[in-house]
Design a protein around this motif. Sequence first.
Motif, mmCIF file in Angstrom:
data_model
loop_
_atom_site.group_PDB
_atom_site.id
_atom_site.type_symbol
_atom_site.label_atom_id
_atom_site.label_comp_id
_atom_site.label_asym_id
_atom_site.label_seq_id
_atom_site.Cartn_x
_atom_site.Cartn_y
_atom_site.Cartn_z
ATOM 1 N N ALA A 113 -5.162 25.199 30.577
ATOM 2 C CA ALA A 113 -3.914 24.613 31.318
ATOM 3 C C ALA A 113 -2.855 25.196 30.998
ATOM 4 O O ALA A 113 -2.513 25.693 29.434
ATOM 5 C CB ALA A 113 -3.707 23.249 31.288
ATOM 6 N N PHE A 114 -1.505 25.263 31.926
ATOM 7 C CA PHE A 114 -0.300 25.574 31.127
ATOM 8 C C PHE A 114 0.105 24.542 30.583
ATOM 9 O O PHE A 114 -0.245 23.410 30.885
ATOM 10 C CB PHE A 114 0.601 25.602 32.584
ATOM 11 N N PRO A 115 0.890 24.835 29.643
ATOM 12 C CA PRO A 115 1.640 23.670 28.776
ATOM 13 C C PRO A 115 2.400 22.900 29.750
ATOM 14 O O PRO A 115 3.238 23.214 30.385
ATOM 15 C CB PRO A 115 2.424 24.660 27.735
ATOM 16 N N ARG A 116 2.335 21.639 29.098
ATOM 17 C CA ARG A 116 3.402 20.648 29.878
ATOM 18 C C ARG A 116 3.700 19.288 29.052
ATOM 19 O O ARG A 116 3.110 19.118 27.915
ATOM 20 C CB ARG A 116 2.487 20.223 31.101
ATOM 21 N N GLY A 117 4.585 18.508 29.704
ATOM 22 C CA GLY A 117 5.029 17.386 28.816
ATOM 23 C C GLY A 117 5.752 16.370 29.355
ATOM 24 O O GLY A 117 6.182 16.782 30.665
ATOM 25 N N PHE A 118 5.897 15.416 28.882
ATOM 26 C CA PHE A 118 6.688 14.274 29.508
ATOM 27 C C PHE A 118 8.024 14.219 29.721
ATOM 28 O O PHE A 118 8.705 13.970 30.793
ATOM 29 C CB PHE A 118 6.430 12.647 28.679
ATOM 30 N N GLY A 119 8.903 14.839 28.890
ATOM 31 C CA GLY A 119 10.369 15.328 29.041
ATOM 32 C C GLY A 119 10.878 14.203 28.174
ATOM 33 O O GLY A 119 10.850 13.140 28.053
ATOM 34 N N GLU A 120 11.995 14.867 27.414
ATOM 35 C CA GLU A 120 12.822 13.968 26.605
ATOM 36 C C GLU A 120 14.105 13.488 27.273
ATOM 37 O O GLU A 120 14.699 14.193 28.014
ATOM 38 C CB GLU A 120 13.335 14.846 25.551
ATOM 39 N N ASP A 121 14.238 12.253 27.178
ATOM 40 C CA ASP A 121 15.792 11.680 27.865
ATOM 41 C C ASP A 121 16.803 12.474 27.431
ATOM 42 O O ASP A 121 17.081 13.263 26.361
ATOM 43 C CB ASP A 121 16.099 10.289 27.484
ATOM 44 N N GLY A 122 17.599 12.695 28.576
ATOM 45 C CA GLY A 122 18.811 13.752 28.571
ATOM 46 C C GLY A 122 18.773 15.173 28.355
ATOM 47 O O GLY A 122 19.980 15.739 28.737
ATOM 48 N N LEU A 123 17.554 15.570 28.766
ATOM 49 C CA LEU A 123 17.444 17.005 28.802
ATOM 50 C C LEU A 123 17.096 17.283 30.173
ATOM 51 O O LEU A 123 16.314 16.385 31.021
ATOM 52 C CB LEU A 123 16.255 17.360 27.847
ATOM 53 N N SER A 124 17.628 18.565 30.840
ATOM 54 C CA SER A 124 17.213 19.030 32.269
ATOM 55 C C SER A 124 15.738 19.351 32.155
ATOM 56 O O SER A 124 15.010 19.656 31.271
ATOM 57 C CB SER A 124 18.084 20.119 32.759
ATOM 58 N N ALA A 125 15.139 19.806 33.178
ATOM 59 C CA ALA A 125 13.908 20.227 33.532
ATOM 60 C C ALA A 125 13.756 21.693 32.606
ATOM 61 O O ALA A 125 12.774 21.897 31.968
ATOM 62 C CB ALA A 125 13.503 20.399 34.861
ATOM 63 N N GLU A 126 14.551 22.524 32.842
ATOM 64 C CA GLU A 126 14.623 23.801 32.216
ATOM 65 C C GLU A 126 14.643 23.620 30.494
ATOM 66 O O GLU A 126 13.824 24.099 30.005
ATOM 67 C CB GLU A 126 15.794 24.680 32.595
ATOM 68 N N GLU A 127 15.542 22.526 30.200
ATOM 69 C CA GLU A 127 15.539 22.174 28.653
ATOM 70 C C GLU A 127 14.364 21.863 28.160
ATOM 71 O O GLU A 127 13.890 21.963 27.118
ATOM 72 C CB GLU A 127 16.794 21.421 28.493
ATOM 73 N N ASN A 128 13.711 20.905 29.018
ATOM 74 C CA ASN A 128 12.386 20.228 28.706
ATOM 75 C C ASN A 128 11.300 21.365 28.584
ATOM 76 O O ASN A 128 10.573 21.286 27.776
ATOM 77 C CB ASN A 128 12.078 18.865 29.344
ATOM 78 N N ALA A 129 11.415 22.171 29.530
ATOM 79 C CA ALA A 129 10.382 23.297 29.483
ATOM 80 C C ALA A 129 10.340 24.276 28.081
ATOM 81 O O ALA A 129 9.478 24.517 27.591
ATOM 82 C CB ALA A 129 10.511 24.234 30.529
ATOM 83 N N VAL A 130 11.600 24.468 27.920
ATOM 84 C CA VAL A 130 11.984 25.336 26.653
ATOM 85 C C VAL A 130 11.371 24.423 25.269
ATOM 86 O O VAL A 130 10.838 25.084 24.457
ATOM 87 C CB VAL A 130 13.366 25.871 26.546
ATOM 88 N N LYS A 131 11.666 23.292 25.277
ATOM 89 C CA LYS A 131 11.312 22.325 24.339
ATOM 90 C C LYS A 131 9.859 22.527 24.144
ATOM 91 O O LYS A 131 9.181 22.561 22.901
ATOM 92 C CB LYS A 131 12.043 20.855 24.497
ATOM 93 N N GLU A 132 9.210 21.995 25.240
ATOM 94 C CA GLU A 132 7.612 22.101 25.551
ATOM 95 C C GLU A 132 7.086 23.266 24.745
ATOM 96 O O GLU A 132 6.022 23.446 24.218
ATOM 97 C CB GLU A 132 6.916 21.689 26.776
ATOM 98 N N LEU A 133 7.664 24.414 25.230
ATOM 99 C CA LEU A 133 7.181 25.802 24.959
ATOM 100 C C LEU A 133 7.126 26.020 23.572
ATOM 101 O O LEU A 133 6.398 26.650 22.953
ATOM 102 C CB LEU A 133 7.626 26.904 25.950
#
Length: 222
Positions: A113-133
């Motif tokens: 699968a492509f990497p994915r994640g729940f997302g951290e509070d306060g971050l945008s979608a783009e910022e969460n994508a960078v964090k997950e990767l």
Amino acid sequence: MKYTDSNEWKLYIELTNKRPDLFIQSEDLLIITDPDTVNEYVADSGQRLGVVYKSQWNTMLVDLVKNKNGDLFSYDRLIGTSTGVPVVTIPVYDGKFVLIKQYRHAIRSIQYAFPRGFGEDGLSAEENAVKELSEEVGATFADDARIKVIGSVTADSGITSGKVFVVYCEIISYEEKIGYEGIQKTILLSERELGDWIKRGRIDDGFTLAAYSLFSFSADLR
């Protein structure tokens, strides 16, 4: 003790105030919170209502609802405990897609699968994508890298709520993160190879299939 005095119901009412978007009323299916109705329903049915389970990641709600025929019944749904923006990424390195081979407890099996994640509070979608990767494949990014939301996915509206945002990401390096959250391998696939894996059933992760579908219709990314 009345059921509406229980911790489960108090947490539920607290949630209706904190996250009203989860409790938007509709004539198709009304959410019922009237205390007398709730207490009577629980006494007659023995059904638990409210917040019946909560972890760091997920919260299980059991709503009392009424349909257009006036029937009352309980309805389960799963929401994210965090209010962060969940994402599924489409990482591309040197013209190839980056996927992970990962053990998934819910299905007791391996998925690609492509990497994915729940997302951290306060971050945008783009910022969460960078964090997950960064966490899952050790990705690094050029200053001018394209990191773009190309759509969203509602994974299973029968049980879960909320949207998962699909984010296309160009990366300049990656590394194996074996052992992190069940990851066993990092894989590079050309678009032709990815299509072949999908046709052969080697990729059955719904988020990955939906994300690739959105990518396929994004002319500016091809």
